[in-house]
Scaffold this motif. Structure first.
Motif, short mmCIF file in Angstrom:
data_model
loop_
_atom_site.label_atom_id
_atom_site.label_comp_id
_atom_site.label_asym_id
_atom_site.label_seq_id
_atom_site.Cartn_x
_atom_site.Cartn_y
_atom_site.Cartn_z
N PHE A 229 8.93 45.60 69.64
CA PHE A 229 7.50 45.48 69.35
C PHE A 229 6.73 45.15 70.63
O PHE A 229 7.09 44.26 71.38
CB PHE A 229 7.28 44.38 68.31
CG PHE A 229 5.82 44.13 67.99
CD1 PHE A 229 5.13 45.02 67.18
CD2 PHE A 229 5.17 43.03 68.51
CE1 PHE A 229 3.79 44.80 66.88
CE2 PHE A 229 3.82 42.81 68.21
CZ PHE A 229 3.14 43.69 67.40
N HIS A 230 5.65 45.89 70.87
CA HIS A 230 4.87 45.69 72.09
C HIS A 230 3.40 45.96 71.79
O HIS A 230 3.08 46.88 71.03
CB HIS A 230 5.36 46.62 73.20
CG HIS A 230 4.64 46.42 74.50
ND1 HIS A 230 4.89 45.34 75.32
CD2 HIS A 230 3.67 47.15 75.11
CE1 HIS A 230 4.11 45.42 76.39
NE2 HIS A 230 3.36 46.51 76.28
N ILE A 231 2.54 45.16 72.38
CA ILE A 231 1.10 45.36 72.23
C ILE A 231 0.47 45.46 73.62
O ILE A 231 1.04 45.01 74.62
CB ILE A 231 0.45 44.20 71.45
CG1 ILE A 231 0.67 42.86 72.17
CG2 ILE A 231 0.94 44.16 70.02
CD1 ILE A 231 -0.08 41.71 71.53
N ASN A 232 -0.71 46.07 73.66
CA ASN A 232 -1.50 46.12 74.88
C ASN A 232 -2.81 45.39 74.62
O ASN A 232 -3.56 45.74 73.69
CB ASN A 232 -1.78 47.57 75.29
CG ASN A 232 -0.52 48.28 75.75
OD1 ASN A 232 0.18 47.80 76.63
ND2 ASN A 232 -0.23 49.43 75.15
N VAL A 233 -3.09 44.37 75.42
CA VAL A 233 -4.28 43.55 75.24
C VAL A 233 -5.31 43.91 76.31
O VAL A 233 -5.06 43.75 77.51
CB VAL A 233 -3.94 42.05 75.34
CG1 VAL A 233 -5.19 41.20 75.08
CG2 VAL A 233 -2.83 41.68 74.36
N GLY B 169 1.76 41.66 76.67
CA GLY B 169 0.76 42.72 76.52
C GLY B 169 -0.41 42.62 77.47
O GLY B 169 -1.33 43.45 77.41
N TYR C 152 2.12 38.49 73.10
CA TYR C 152 0.75 38.50 73.63
C TYR C 152 0.76 38.50 75.16
O TYR C 152 0.09 39.32 75.81
CB TYR C 152 -0.03 37.29 73.11
CG TYR C 152 -1.35 37.08 73.81
CD1 TYR C 152 -2.45 37.89 73.52
CD2 TYR C 152 -1.50 36.09 74.77
CE1 TYR C 152 -3.66 37.72 74.17
CE2 TYR C 152 -2.70 35.90 75.43
CZ TYR C 152 -3.78 36.72 75.13
OH TYR C 152 -4.98 36.54 75.78
#
Length: 249
Positions: A119-123, A159, A156
């Motif tokens: 799982f990976h997010i871009n902030v 990201g 977080y």
């Protein structure tokens, strides 16, 4: 447990937890809390965790290149973590240890599933302004309730687009703030016992030895393969903690 068996148990756990941290760069509090909570209340496990977690994380953040800039950038997140951890520490300090154990198992299970699914997010910079304090507050409440401080702070921070060394330093900074806040929260809620603090001091040496062992392993084993088996084992441990808490075992 007798004093001798408790000391051996704590030593082996922190040797393993330190090795995990040495290989993947995090996981010491996660592994230690999960395994310690199999044999003792979560509040006692969290108290034992304090010194080795603090020392290894200060070591980690001190090795990075841009501490001042990171403190300035992450200050809203860190402040939210600090305040909410102290407030929420009443959960893990309460006599209702089954609730804390179930919460710990839930947090570990979420972390394990997210890790296995990469799982990976871009902030974005615009989202960072409001997301930082929100993530900090949620992380702090989970820390105060379970003694672990990886969700959602780790995904977080990953990201934010930091360079590798900056990310490692940012993780060390976040974990250090969480550890200090957890210690203050346990003290505020009268959950810091002398025996647990003594075991925490004993755990420092095996934790550091484990980190050195983990560095040796990292140079010889595929980090991705190790990481995958780490998350599988963590998921099984989390499931056991939830089952034991809900079934009263």
């Amino acid at each position: 447990m007798t004093l001798t068996s408790a000391t051996i148990y704590v030593t082996l756990i922190f040797l393993l937890a330190g090795a995990v941290k040495g290989v993947v760069g995090l996981g010491l509090p996660t592994v230690a809390m999960g395994l310690l909570s199999l044999r003792m209340p979560p509040a006692e496990a969290a108290a034992i965790l304090l010194l080795p977690s603090f020392i290894t994380n200060v070591w980690q953040l001190a090795e990075g290149p841009r501490l001042g800039a990171l403190v300035q950038r992450l200050s809203p997140t860190l402040l939210a973590i600090f305040v909410s951890t102290i407030i929420a520490a009443g959960v893990i300090a309460s006599t209702k240890s089954a609730i804390a154990s179930a919460a710990l198992g839930g947090a570990l299970l979420i972390y394990a599933v997210a890790g296995l699914r990469n799982f990976h997010i871009n902030v974005s910079s615009r989202a960072e302004r409001w997301a930082g304090p929100v993530v900090g507050a949620v992380t702090g409440f989970i820390t105060g309730a379970t003694g672990t401080f990886v969700v959602p702070a780790v995904p977080y921070l990953a990201g934010l687009g930091l360079a590798r060394d900056e990310l490692v330093q940012a993780l060390g900074l976040s974990f250090t703030v969480s550890t200090v806040a957890l210690a203050l929260g346990l003290f505020w809620h009268d959950a810091l016992e002398f025996r647990a603090v003594s075991n925490s001091a004993i755990a420092v040496v095996p934790a550091l030895m484990g980190m050195m062992l983990g560095g040796w392993i990292r140079r010889r084993v595929s980090p991705e393969r190790f990481r995958r088996w780490f998350f599988i084992g963590l998921g099984l441990l989390a499931t056991h903690l939830i089952y034991a808490a809900l079934s009263g075992h």
